[in-house]
Design a protein around this motif. Structure first.
Motif, PDB file in Angstrom:
ATOM      1  N   GLY A  67      -4.385  -0.646   4.502  1.00  0.00           N
ATOM      2  CA  GLY A  67      -3.535  -0.320   5.524  1.00  0.00           C
ATOM      3  C   GLY A  67      -2.285   0.071   4.639  1.00  0.00           C
ATOM      4  O   GLY A  67      -1.766   0.049   3.717  1.00  0.00           O
ATOM      5  N   ALA A  68      -1.145   0.037   5.641  1.00  0.00           N
ATOM      6  CA  ALA A  68       0.237   0.248   5.426  1.00  0.00           C
ATOM      7  C   ALA A  68       0.917  -1.078   5.249  1.00  0.00           C
ATOM      8  O   ALA A  68       0.523  -2.129   5.611  1.00  0.00           O
ATOM      9  N   THR A  69       2.038  -1.013   4.797  1.00  0.00           N
ATOM     10  CA  THR A  69       2.959  -2.346   4.675  1.00  0.00           C
ATOM     11  C   THR A  69       4.205  -1.768   5.071  1.00  0.00           C
ATOM     12  O   THR A  69       4.951  -0.886   4.649  1.00  0.00           O
ATOM     13  N   ILE A  70       4.991  -2.518   6.033  1.00  0.00           N
ATOM     14  CA  ILE A  70       6.369  -2.396   6.384  1.00  0.00           C
ATOM     15  C   ILE A  70       7.134  -3.091   5.538  1.00  0.00           C
ATOM     16  O   ILE A  70       7.158  -4.422   5.565  1.00  0.00           O
ATOM     17  N   LEU A  71       8.163  -2.417   5.037  1.00  0.00           N
ATOM     18  CA  LEU A  71       9.132  -3.067   4.179  1.00  0.00           C
ATOM     19  C   LEU A  71      10.574  -3.092   4.834  1.00  0.00           C
ATOM     20  O   LEU A  71      11.364  -3.725   4.615  1.00  0.00           O
ATOM     21  N   VAL A  72      10.831  -2.067   5.873  1.00  0.00           N
ATOM     22  CA  VAL A  72      12.036  -1.905   6.469  1.00  0.00           C
ATOM     23  C   VAL A  72      11.894  -1.562   8.023  1.00  0.00           C
ATOM     24  O   VAL A  72      10.954  -0.702   8.139  1.00  0.00           O
ATOM     25  N   PRO A  73      12.232  -2.430   8.944  1.00  0.00           N
ATOM     26  CA  PRO A  73      13.221  -3.707   8.862  1.00  0.00           C
ATOM     27  C   PRO A  73      12.582  -4.921   8.354  1.00  0.00           C
ATOM     28  O   PRO A  73      11.083  -4.715   8.045  1.00  0.00           O
ATOM     29  N   GLY A 132       7.775   2.031   4.588  1.00  0.00           N
ATOM     30  CA  GLY A 132       7.248   1.029   3.868  1.00  0.00           C
ATOM     31  C   GLY A 132       6.150   1.921   3.089  1.00  0.00           C
ATOM     32  O   GLY A 132       6.479   3.117   2.672  1.00  0.00           O
ATOM     33  N   THR A 133       5.146   1.242   2.543  1.00  0.00           N
ATOM     34  CA  THR A 133       4.197   1.949   1.765  1.00  0.00           C
ATOM     35  C   THR A 133       2.783   2.279   2.540  1.00  0.00           C
ATOM     36  O   THR A 133       2.586   1.485   3.693  1.00  0.00           O
ATOM     37  N   CYS A 134       2.103   3.188   2.142  1.00  0.00           N
ATOM     38  CA  CYS A 134       0.846   3.507   2.751  1.00  0.00           C
ATOM     39  C   CYS A 134      -0.223   4.270   1.811  1.00  0.00           C
ATOM     40  O   CYS A 134       0.286   5.057   0.837  1.00  0.00           O
ATOM     41  N   PRO A 135      -1.549   4.357   2.089  1.00  0.00           N
ATOM     42  CA  PRO A 135      -2.246   5.377   1.516  1.00  0.00           C
ATOM     43  C   PRO A 135      -2.013   6.869   1.691  1.00  0.00           C
ATOM     44  O   PRO A 135      -1.852   7.259   2.858  1.00  0.00           O
ATOM     45  N   THR A 136      -1.852   7.657   0.517  1.00  0.00           N
ATOM     46  CA  THR A 136      -1.468   8.996   0.761  1.00  0.00           C
ATOM     47  C   THR A 136      -2.565   9.741   1.592  1.00  0.00           C
ATOM     48  O   THR A 136      -3.354   9.724   1.513  1.00  0.00           O
ATOM     49  N   ARG A 163      -0.277   1.012  11.654  1.00  0.00           N
ATOM     50  CA  ARG A 163      -1.766   1.429  11.681  1.00  0.00           C
ATOM     51  C   ARG A 163      -1.891   2.923  11.002  1.00  0.00           C
ATOM     52  O   ARG A 163      -1.469   3.687  11.319  1.00  0.00           O
ATOM     53  N   VAL A 164      -2.698   2.940   9.966  1.00  0.00           N
ATOM     54  CA  VAL A 164      -3.287   4.009   9.233  1.00  0.00           C
ATOM     55  C   VAL A 164      -4.525   4.653   9.838  1.00  0.00           C
ATOM     56  O   VAL A 164      -5.410   4.046  10.341  1.00  0.00           O
ATOM     57  N   PHE A 165      -4.479   6.027  10.181  1.00  0.00           N
ATOM     58  CA  PHE A 165      -5.966   6.805  10.593  1.00  0.00           C
ATOM     59  C   PHE A 165      -6.157   7.856   9.736  1.00  0.00           C
ATOM     60  O   PHE A 165      -5.006   8.694   9.293  1.00  0.00           O
ATOM     61  N   ASP A 166      -7.299   8.049   9.348  1.00  0.00           N
ATOM     62  CA  ASP A 166      -7.886   9.244   8.731  1.00  0.00           C
ATOM     63  C   ASP A 166      -7.908  10.441   9.679  1.00  0.00           C
ATOM     64  O   ASP A 166      -7.690  10.599  10.803  1.00  0.00           O
ATOM     65  N   ALA A 167      -8.607  11.431   8.871  1.00  0.00           N
ATOM     66  CA  ALA A 167      -8.685  12.706   9.729  1.00  0.00           C
ATOM     67  C   ALA A 167      -9.943  12.621  10.840  1.00  0.00           C
ATOM     68  O   ALA A 167      -9.735  13.606  11.853  1.00  0.00           O
ATOM     69  N   LEU A 168     -10.597  11.753  10.623  1.00  0.00           N
ATOM     70  CA  LEU A 168     -11.441  11.517  11.815  1.00  0.00           C
ATOM     71  C   LEU A 168     -11.130  10.652  12.676  1.00  0.00           C
ATOM     72  O   LEU A 168     -11.816  10.062  13.617  1.00  0.00           O
ATOM     73  N   ASP A 169      -9.701  10.327  12.730  1.00  0.00           N
ATOM     74  CA  ASP A 169      -9.097   9.334  13.770  1.00  0.00           C
ATOM     75  C   ASP A 169      -9.647   7.885  13.500  1.00  0.00           C
ATOM     76  O   ASP A 169      -9.701   6.858  14.682  1.00  0.00           O
ATOM     77  N   ALA A 171      -9.317   4.209  12.182  1.00  0.00           N
ATOM     78  CA  ALA A 171      -8.434   3.043  11.828  1.00  0.00           C
ATOM     79  C   ALA A 171      -8.493   2.302  10.775  1.00  0.00           C
ATOM     80  O   ALA A 171      -9.670   1.897  10.449  1.00  0.00           O
ATOM     81  N   GLY A 172      -7.395   2.416   9.787  1.00  0.00           N
ATOM     82  CA  GLY A 172      -7.647   1.031   8.879  1.00  0.00           C
ATOM     83  C   GLY A 172      -7.009  -0.104   9.291  1.00  0.00           C
ATOM     84  O   GLY A 172      -6.669  -0.321  10.615  1.00  0.00           O
ATOM     85  N   PRO A 173      -6.939  -1.106   8.228  1.00  0.00           N
ATOM     86  CA  PRO A 173      -6.349  -2.359   8.569  1.00  0.00           C
ATOM     87  C   PRO A 173      -4.968  -2.279   9.016  1.00  0.00           C
ATOM     88  O   PRO A 173      -4.162  -1.281   8.658  1.00  0.00           O
ATOM     89  N   ASP A 174      -4.531  -3.258   9.965  1.00  0.00           N
ATOM     90  CA  ASP A 174      -3.172  -3.512  10.515  1.00  0.00           C
ATOM     91  C   ASP A 174      -2.126  -3.770   9.269  1.00  0.00           C
ATOM     92  O   ASP A 174      -2.688  -4.454   8.361  1.00  0.00           O
ATOM     93  N   SER A 175      -0.997  -3.495   9.336  1.00  0.00           N
ATOM     94  CA  SER A 175      -0.179  -3.946   8.473  1.00  0.00           C
ATOM     95  C   SER A 175       0.426  -5.358   8.810  1.00  0.00           C
ATOM     96  O   SER A 175      -0.061  -5.955   9.727  1.00  0.00           O
ATOM     97  N   ASN A 176       1.432  -5.791   7.896  1.00  0.00           N
ATOM     98  CA  ASN A 176       2.100  -6.896   8.453  1.00  0.00           C
ATOM     99  C   ASN A 176       2.823  -6.752   9.760  1.00  0.00           C
ATOM    100  O   ASN A 176       3.247  -5.700  10.031  1.00  0.00           O
ATOM    101  N   ILE A 177       3.112  -7.734  10.482  1.00  0.00           N
ATOM    102  CA  ILE A 177       3.838  -7.832  11.586  1.00  0.00           C
ATOM    103  C   ILE A 177       5.309  -8.034  11.557  1.00  0.00           C
ATOM    104  O   ILE A 177       5.462  -9.094  10.763  1.00  0.00           O
ATOM    105  N   VAL A 178       5.872  -7.221  11.836  1.00  0.00           N
ATOM    106  CA  VAL A 178       7.469  -7.521  11.635  1.00  0.00           C
ATOM    107  C   VAL A 178       8.187  -7.625  13.108  1.00  0.00           C
ATOM    108  O   VAL A 178       8.116  -6.687  13.879  1.00  0.00           O
ATOM    109  N   THR A 179       8.779  -8.894  13.241  1.00  0.00           N
ATOM    110  CA  THR A 179       9.406  -9.071  14.486  1.00  0.00           C
ATOM    111  C   THR A 179      10.969  -8.841  14.604  1.00  0.00           C
ATOM    112  O   THR A 179      11.466  -9.577  13.914  1.00  0.00           O
TER     113      THR A 179
END
Length: 307
Positions: A64-70, A85-89, A128-134, A136-144
């Motif tokens: 999945g992705a990772t939220i770095l900002v905020p 943040g970062t994510c799979p290309t 949340r990341v999604f491929d071409a077939l829609d 979903a991958g794993p959720d990122s970290n939760i930023v509140t």
């Protein structure tokens, strides 16, 4: 002399035939290149043809992705804010606040960044990341984070834009229709849509909340970042970023086209140019041999006459 000349003439004829054969091969090869360059590709589907379409199954993304900002705990008084943040290309990244879709972008070179709107009060942000077939991958970290809207206390409601679609596409030249959901705020509303292809923004006027459609036609295949902005009667604003897709292969060195869209024909001239020296050389050699033969014949005739 006459015997030598008769012996050499067949050899000269063979040389000339070989040269003419070489010229013919060069011209034929050049003609095939010219035909290949000027013949337009077949348009599919053709009459009497059968088209097949299928979807290649693949497992959903495992990373999945990772939220770095905020960062968790930040408080904002204005929107939109940047989420990155970062994510799979190559995957689509959707941002949710309190499990409501608030924006999307594509992951490029392992990173993502986009502007999103926030709700009044607490916002739990998830990528949340999604491929071409829609899938979903794993959720990122939760930023509140928190949003303190000064106008919220005065007007009691806040304008908000969202959609059931984060990514939507159409073929180049076809109409792309996208439903947008408008809620909150006080009408009338002014909506602007930047479709990301350098065309003028669309301006839409809405008298009340609800779902409405935005439409556009892309001219070329590509992936475009769409920005939808809204302002209500009280000057409160809303923001939504989406990903538009014009189907087809994106080519960096496509065949040049004219202003009318017709294929530009490039004439292959080098086979003709290459054949000219061969032809001139053949005639030059033949003429030179003929003159030399005549000169020797005259000299021998003169010698025999003197005797």
């Amino acid at each position: 002399m006459s015997g030598r000349r008769q012996h050499f003439l067949p050899l000269l004829n063979q040389v000339m035939r070989v040269c003419i054969l070489i010229v013919g091969i060069v011209c034929v090869f050049g003609s095939s290149q010219l035909a290949h360059a000027t013949t337009p590709p077949a348009q599919n589907p053709q009459n009497g043809s059968i088209g097949l379409e299928g979807t290649k199954q693949s497992p959903p993304p495992t990373k999945g992705a990772t939220i770095l900002v905020p960062s968790t705990g930040q408080t904002f008084t204005t929107t939109p804010i940047t989420v990155s943040g970062t994510c799979p290309t190559g995957l689509l990244v959707k941002i949710y606040s309190n499990n409501v879709f608030i924006g999307a972008t594509d992951c490029v070179n392992g990173t993502f960044s986009l502007l999103v709107d926030l709700f009044q009060g607490r916002n739990d942000l998830v990528a949340r990341v999604f491929d071409a077939l829609d899938q979903a991958g794993p959720d990122s970290n939760i930023v509140t984070v928190n949003f303190n809207d000064a106008a919220f206390a005065q007007f009691g409601t806040r304008m908000f834009l969202t959609s059931e679609y984060a990514r939507r596409g159409a073929n180049p030249g076809d109409l792309l229709t996208w439903p947008i959901i408008l809620s909150g705020g006080t009408g009338p509303y002014a909506i602007s849509v930047d479709w990301g292809d350098n065309k003028p923004e669309d301006l839409i006027s809405r008298s009340d909340v609800g779902t409405f459609n935005i439409t556009h036609v892309y001219d070329q295949a590509g992936i475009y970042h769409i920005v939808v902005k809204g302002v209500d009667k009280n000057g409160e604003s809303a923001y939504l970023q989406l990903v538009g897709v014009a189907n087809g292969t994106i080519q960096s060195n496509a065949t040049p086209t004219s202003s009318t869209g017709k294929t530009v024909v490039h004439v292959v001239w080098w086979p003709v140019a290459a054949s000219v020296p061969l032809i001139l050389a053949t005639f030059w050699l033949g003429q030179k041999f003929e003159l030399a033969s005549l000169r020797r014949h005259l000299e021998r005739s003169s010698e025999e006459a003197e005797k």
